[in-house]
Design a protein around this motif. Structure first.
Motif, PDB file in Angstrom:
ATOM      1  N   ASN A  94      -6.801   0.629   3.484  1.00  0.00           N
ATOM      2  CA  ASN A  94      -5.753   1.544   3.944  1.00  0.00           C
ATOM      3  C   ASN A  94      -5.369   2.584   2.904  1.00  0.00           C
ATOM      4  N   ASP A 132      -4.074  -2.025  -5.787  1.00  0.00           N
ATOM      5  CA  ASP A 132      -3.455  -2.492  -4.537  1.00  0.00           C
ATOM      6  C   ASP A 132      -4.290  -3.653  -4.014  1.00  0.00           C
ATOM      7  N   ASP A 151      -8.247  -4.162  -1.030  1.00  0.00           N
ATOM      8  CA  ASP A 151      -8.043  -4.761   0.289  1.00  0.00           C
ATOM      9  C   ASP A 151      -9.192  -4.373   1.220  1.00  0.00           C
ATOM     10  N   THR A 192       0.831  -1.206   0.000  1.00  0.00           N
ATOM     11  CA  THR A 192       0.000   0.000   0.000  1.00  0.00           C
ATOM     12  C   THR A 192       0.868   1.260   0.000  1.00  0.00           C
TER      13      THR A 192
END
Ligand SMILES: Nc1ncnc2c1ncn2[C@@H]1O[C@H](COP(=O)(O)OP(=O)(O)OP(=O)(O)O)[C@@H](O)[C@H]1O
Ligand SMILES: [Mg+2]
Length: 287
Positions: free
Chosen positions: A48, A151, A44, A21
């Motif tokens: 984040n 990501d 994810d 990340t």
């Protein structure tokens, strides 16, 4: 053949906690400072990326991931998650409006889409949420100078889905540990299997010692990890992240830092490979 008027799609993968990340957010910001319009996508469930990209915390906290937008999923697939069992849902729903409706603008050239992910049984799950998320990624059309950076959640599960088909490059992130390098090798094999043409290894948080760690790993395993990758890039350990987080992209304010220089080198590598990338859009439109 038509030149590269397709933008590029990069998937960032690797073991948990290796710096995916952090890398995605810095690379996204770096590319967006240049000529590239970037869409950073968070797959994810921990979500984040909005914080790492430097979105104000109040704004980031309000984001509802796409997989929880039950109305949108129902509107697009004809099925409401958790309901309508046994009902058929539309495969390949039309999702052109997704960025307009759910994209979050971070800077002039940088947008963010928080997708979330669906925890699946080992056998995989053809549920409405996954059909939608896969469609979103696969049908987002890109123009020249546009990039998608995806990501992913730790591990290799996403390689079992249609999600990453049609990506042009894969960045496998590892720190110098045995486990991370083992996962990296496995990830590279899976990335190749699904047809991603260029796969690079990023050894993070080590700097010059990264090559040494890789050599030791290869000697122990009697392998040649370099053969699995098109390029190996090492990124320095950066002690300032502890103070900068969650907005780690502020490291780019110091272009002389080892990490910033590494990100610049990584961006140059991606652009270099993109110039010669074969057209992988076929893989994306097939289901
Ligand atoms: N080059 C680096 N130097 C020092 N610390 C780093 C570096 N890269 C990442 N970190 C730190 O390592 C931690 C994990 O980073 P990050 O969240 O980017 O990993 P991740 O691979 O995305 O993790 P997860 O698998 O949980 O999603 C963070 O605290 C981050 O600040
Ligand atoms: Mg992460």
């Amino acid at each position: 053949m038509d030149e590269k008027n397709e933008g590029f799609r990069i998937v960032i993968t690797g073991k948990g906690g290796v710096g995916k990340t952090t890398l995605t957010s810095c690379l996204a910001r770096y590319l967006a400072k240049g000529e590239t319009n970037v869409l950073a996508v968070d797959e994810d469930p921990q979500m984040n990326l909005p914080y790492a990209l430097g979105l104000p915390v109040e704004e980031a906290a309000k984001i509802i991931p796409l997989n929880r937008n039950l109305d949108y999923i129902e509107e697009k697939t004809g099925v409401r998650p958790g309901k309508s069992w046994g009902k058929m849902f539309r495969l390949g729903p039309r999702v052109e409006d997704v960025i307009g409706r759910f994209g979050v603008k971070v800077t002039e050239r940088l947008s963010l889409l928080v997708m979330g992910t669906v925890v699946q049984a080992a056998a995989g799950c053809l549920c409405a949420e996954n059909v939608l998320l896969d469609s979103v990624i696969r049908h987002l059309s890109l123009r020249k100078n546009e990039a998608i950076l995806l990501d992913t959640q730790a591990g290799v599960e996403h390689f079992g889905r249609a999600l990453v088909k049609g990506f042009s490059q894969c960045l496998v992130v590892a720190d110098g540990t045995f486990n991370a390098l083992s996962v990296a090798r496995h990830s590279a094999e899976l990335a190749r299997e699904i047809g991603i043409p260029y796969v690079h290894l990023v050894i993070n948080r080590v700097g010059a010692g990264g090559e040494e760690k890789l050599k030791r790993f290869d000697a122990m395993m009697q392998t040649d990890t370099g053969e699995l990758f098109d390029r190996i890039i090492v990124l320095d350990a950066e002690a300032r992240f502890e103070d900068l987080e969650p907005n780690v992209t502020r490291i780019l304010d110091d272009p002389e830092s080892g990490y910033s220089k590494g990100i610049a080198a990584l961006a140059a590598t991606l652009l270099e490979f993109e110039m010669k990338a074969p057209d992988v859009t076929q893989g994306r439109s097939a289901s």
